[in-house]
Design a protein around this motif. Structure first.
Motif, PDB file in Angstrom:
ATOM      1  N   ASN A 115       0.821  -1.213   0.000  1.00 36.20           N
ATOM      2  CA  ASN A 115       0.000   0.000   0.000  1.00 36.20           C
ATOM      3  C   ASN A 115       0.854   1.262   0.000  1.00 36.20           C
ATOM      4  O   ASN A 115       0.519   2.257  -0.650  1.00 36.20           O
ATOM      5  N   ALA A 116       1.966   1.218   0.735  1.00 34.99           N
ATOM      6  CA  ALA A 116       2.832   2.393   0.843  1.00 34.99           C
ATOM      7  C   ALA A 116       3.758   2.553  -0.354  1.00 34.99           C
ATOM      8  O   ALA A 116       4.448   3.558  -0.480  1.00 34.99           O
ATOM      9  N   ALA A 117       3.782   1.554  -1.236  1.00 35.88           N
ATOM     10  CA  ALA A 117       4.680   1.591  -2.391  1.00 35.88           C
ATOM     11  C   ALA A 117       3.973   2.017  -3.672  1.00 35.88           C
ATOM     12  O   ALA A 117       4.617   2.171  -4.712  1.00 35.88           O
ATOM     13  N   GLN A 118       2.671   2.243  -3.602  1.00 32.69           N
ATOM     14  CA  GLN A 118       1.913   2.588  -4.803  1.00 32.69           C
ATOM     15  C   GLN A 118       2.024   4.076  -5.092  1.00 32.69           C
ATOM     16  O   GLN A 118       1.571   4.908  -4.302  1.00 32.69           O
ATOM     17  N   GLU A 119       2.589   4.416  -6.233  1.00 30.53           N
ATOM     18  CA  GLU A 119       2.768   5.816  -6.608  1.00 30.53           C
ATOM     19  C   GLU A 119       1.432   6.539  -6.679  1.00 30.53           C
ATOM     20  O   GLU A 119       1.319   7.707  -6.319  1.00 30.53           O
ATOM     21  N   ALA A 120       0.399   5.875  -7.160  1.00 33.42           N
ATOM     22  CA  ALA A 120      -0.902   6.522  -7.337  1.00 33.42           C
ATOM     23  C   ALA A 120      -1.823   6.318  -6.137  1.00 33.42           C
ATOM     24  O   ALA A 120      -2.997   6.676  -6.189  1.00 33.42           O
ATOM     25  N   GLY A 121      -1.314   5.744  -5.048  1.00 30.55           N
ATOM     26  CA  GLY A 121      -2.141   5.470  -3.881  1.00 30.55           C
ATOM     27  C   GLY A 121      -2.322   6.692  -2.998  1.00 30.55           C
ATOM     28  O   GLY A 121      -1.943   7.813  -3.352  1.00 30.55           O
ATOM     29  N   THR A 122      -2.899   6.459  -1.827  1.00 25.69           N
ATOM     30  CA  THR A 122      -3.149   7.550  -0.887  1.00 25.69           C
ATOM     31  C   THR A 122      -2.164   7.554   0.271  1.00 25.69           C
ATOM     32  O   THR A 122      -2.344   8.292   1.234  1.00 25.69           O
ATOM     33  N   SER A 123      -1.131   6.738   0.196  1.00 27.87           N
ATOM     34  CA  SER A 123      -0.069   6.766   1.201  1.00 27.87           C
ATOM     35  C   SER A 123       1.249   6.420   0.525  1.00 27.87           C
ATOM     36  O   SER A 123       1.282   5.773  -0.520  1.00 27.87           O
ATOM     37  N   ARG A 124       2.337   6.895   1.157  1.00 27.56           N
ATOM     38  CA  ARG A 124       3.662   6.644   0.591  1.00 27.56           C
ATOM     39  C   ARG A 124       4.652   6.613   1.732  1.00 27.56           C
ATOM     40  O   ARG A 124       4.633   7.477   2.620  1.00 27.56           O
ATOM     41  N   GLN A 125       5.518   5.606   1.730  1.00 21.69           N
ATOM     42  CA  GLN A 125       6.570   5.516   2.739  1.00 21.69           C
ATOM     43  C   GLN A 125       7.912   5.776   2.090  1.00 21.69           C
ATOM     44  O   GLN A 125       8.232   5.203   1.047  1.00 21.69           O
ATOM     45  N   PHE A 126       8.683   6.649   2.727  1.00 23.23           N
ATOM     46  CA  PHE A 126      10.031   6.964   2.269  1.00 23.23           C
ATOM     47  C   PHE A 126      11.037   6.443   3.293  1.00 23.23           C
ATOM     48  O   PHE A 126      10.777   6.464   4.503  1.00 23.23           O
ATOM     49  N   VAL A 127      12.178   5.984   2.805  1.00 25.41           N
ATOM     50  CA  VAL A 127      13.237   5.509   3.685  1.00 25.41           C
ATOM     51  C   VAL A 127      14.552   6.189   3.321  1.00 25.41           C
ATOM     52  O   VAL A 127      14.750   6.632   2.183  1.00 25.41           O
ATOM     53  N   ALA A 128      15.423   6.262   4.305  1.00 25.99           N
ATOM     54  CA  ALA A 128      16.790   6.745   4.092  1.00 25.99           C
ATOM     55  C   ALA A 128      17.692   5.520   4.047  1.00 25.99           C
ATOM     56  O   ALA A 128      17.762   4.757   5.016  1.00 25.99           O
ATOM     57  N   GLU A 129      18.360   5.323   2.913  1.00 27.26           N
ATOM     58  CA  GLU A 129      19.185   4.136   2.692  1.00 27.26           C
ATOM     59  C   GLU A 129      20.663   4.524   2.708  1.00 27.26           C
ATOM     60  O   GLU A 129      21.106   5.350   1.914  1.00 27.26           O
ATOM     61  N   ALA A 130      21.403   3.921   3.628  1.00 24.98           N
ATOM     62  CA  ALA A 130      22.836   4.202   3.740  1.00 24.98           C
ATOM     63  C   ALA A 130      23.602   3.535   2.603  1.00 24.98           C
ATOM     64  O   ALA A 130      23.060   2.698   1.868  1.00 24.98           O
ATOM     65  N   GLY A 131      24.861   3.893   2.490  1.00 28.13           N
ATOM     66  CA  GLY A 131      25.690   3.364   1.414  1.00 28.13           C
ATOM     67  C   GLY A 131      25.836   1.857   1.427  1.00 28.13           C
ATOM     68  O   GLY A 131      26.048   1.237   0.377  1.00 28.13           O
ATOM     69  N   ASP A 132      25.703   1.236   2.600  1.00 30.21           N
ATOM     70  CA  ASP A 132      25.817  -0.218   2.698  1.00 30.21           C
ATOM     71  C   ASP A 132      24.483  -0.927   2.475  1.00 30.21           C
ATOM     72  O   ASP A 132      24.374  -2.144   2.633  1.00 30.21           O
ATOM     73  N   GLY A 133      23.458  -0.153   2.103  1.00 28.24           N
ATOM     74  CA  GLY A 133      22.153  -0.742   1.845  1.00 28.24           C
ATOM     75  C   GLY A 133      21.233  -0.820   3.044  1.00 28.24           C
ATOM     76  O   GLY A 133      20.061  -1.178   2.905  1.00 28.24           O
ATOM     77  N   SER A 134      21.732  -0.485   4.223  1.00 27.93           N
ATOM     78  CA  SER A 134      20.887  -0.529   5.414  1.00 27.93           C
ATOM     79  C   SER A 134      19.935   0.669   5.441  1.00 27.93           C
ATOM     80  O   SER A 134      20.232   1.728   4.894  1.00 27.93           O
ATOM     81  N   TRP A 135      18.803   0.484   6.084  1.00 21.98           N
ATOM     82  CA  TRP A 135      17.823   1.552   6.234  1.00 21.98           C
ATOM     83  C   TRP A 135      17.989   2.187   7.611  1.00 21.98           C
ATOM     84  O   TRP A 135      17.979   1.497   8.622  1.00 21.98           O
ATOM     85  N   VAL A 136      18.131   3.505   7.628  1.00 22.78           N
ATOM     86  CA  VAL A 136      18.430   4.194   8.881  1.00 22.78           C
ATOM     87  C   VAL A 136      17.436   5.307   9.196  1.00 22.78           C
ATOM     88  O   VAL A 136      17.640   6.081  10.123  1.00 22.78           O
ATOM     89  N   GLY A 137      16.369   5.405   8.444  1.00 21.89           N
ATOM     90  CA  GLY A 137      15.354   6.412   8.715  1.00 21.89           C
ATOM     91  C   GLY A 137      14.137   6.200   7.849  1.00 21.89           C
ATOM     92  O   GLY A 137      14.218   5.560   6.795  1.00 21.89           O
ATOM     93  N   THR A 138      13.005   6.732   8.291  1.00 22.94           N
ATOM     94  CA  THR A 138      11.771   6.574   7.518  1.00 22.94           C
ATOM     95  C   THR A 138      10.740   7.613   7.920  1.00 22.94           C
ATOM     96  O   THR A 138      10.771   8.163   9.029  1.00 22.94           O
ATOM     97  N   VAL A 139       9.821   7.884   7.010  1.00 24.78           N
ATOM     98  CA  VAL A 139       8.612   8.666   7.274  1.00 24.78           C
ATOM     99  C   VAL A 139       7.557   8.204   6.278  1.00 24.78           C
ATOM    100  O   VAL A 139       7.884   7.823   5.154  1.00 24.78           O
ATOM    101  N   SER A 140       6.313   8.204   6.712  1.00 25.32           N
ATOM    102  CA  SER A 140       5.203   7.904   5.816  1.00 25.32           C
ATOM    103  C   SER A 140       4.275   9.109   5.760  1.00 25.32           C
ATOM    104  O   SER A 140       4.186   9.885   6.721  1.00 25.32           O
TER     105      SER A 140
END
Length: 203
Positions: free
Chosen positions: A72-97
């Protein structure tokens, strides 16, 4: 997607801090990483102030819950969107929806929605990455998405005791609207609504 309020953030220190990771939307197949980051956030020392969801409730959810939530959060045309901050090693270190709320409906607290608006939820930045501009980068992505979908304003809900989050939100331009929301399960406690109006064209 369950609605949560603000979470542990602090971009008030070290403006020349570490390089800000890449901020991007989540993809539907990344549900396991969405789950992992969420569980990490719910173990933060101020999670009881920052989130309505508990670690115990979240960890008990089946994989199908996380797949649906991420899709649901990955749909460009949806009503919600989740963003993540991805470090250089591929790990996720932050988010907001960000959720889009439309007039004529009611929000998660049962209050009427009177204008098209964005609602920022689930904000989290890992402790080792706070203070370097990452929260600002996450907010920029979420706000740009909300403005692009016609939001007249963007709001968030914050506990008054979450002083670090309050400081960042004010610095980002959000202001208390005067609306308070009873805290779930604690009717004597209230959280504050903070809002940011849509920028005028050309500004």
């Amino acid at each position: 997607m369950a609605v949560m309020n603000d979470s542990p953030v602090d971009d008030s220190e070290d403006p020349e801090g570490p390089e800000v990771p890449v901020v991007r939307p989540v993809l539907a197949h990344e549900w396991a990483k969405v789950k992992e980051l969420r569980l990490t956030a719910l173990r933060d020392p101020v999670a009881h102030l920052a989130f309505l969801e508990t670690y115990e409730d979240a960890v008990a959810q089946p994989d199908s819950f996380w797949r649906d939530r991420t899709a649901n959060a990955a749909q460009e045309a949806g009503t919600s969107r989740q963003f993540v901050a991805e470090a250089g090693d591929g790990s996720w270190v932050g988010t907001v929806s960000v959720l889009i709320e439309v007039p004529g409906t009611t929000d998660w607290a049962g209050m009427p929605v009177e204008q098209r608006q964005g609602h920022l939820v689930g904000v989290y930045v890992a402790p080792g990455h706070r203070g370097g501009g990452m929260t600002a980068a996450l907010f920029d992505a979420a706000l740009t998405w909300a403005w692009g979908r016609g939001a007249e304003r963007v709001r968030l809900i914050v506990h008054p005791d979450n002083v670090r989050a309050l400081g960042f939100y004010r610095k980002a331009g959000f202001a208390e609207s005067g609306v308070t929301v009873p805290l779930a399960g604690k009717p004597d406690e209230h959280e504050w609504e903070m809002v940011l109006a849509r920028p005028e064209a050309g500004r």
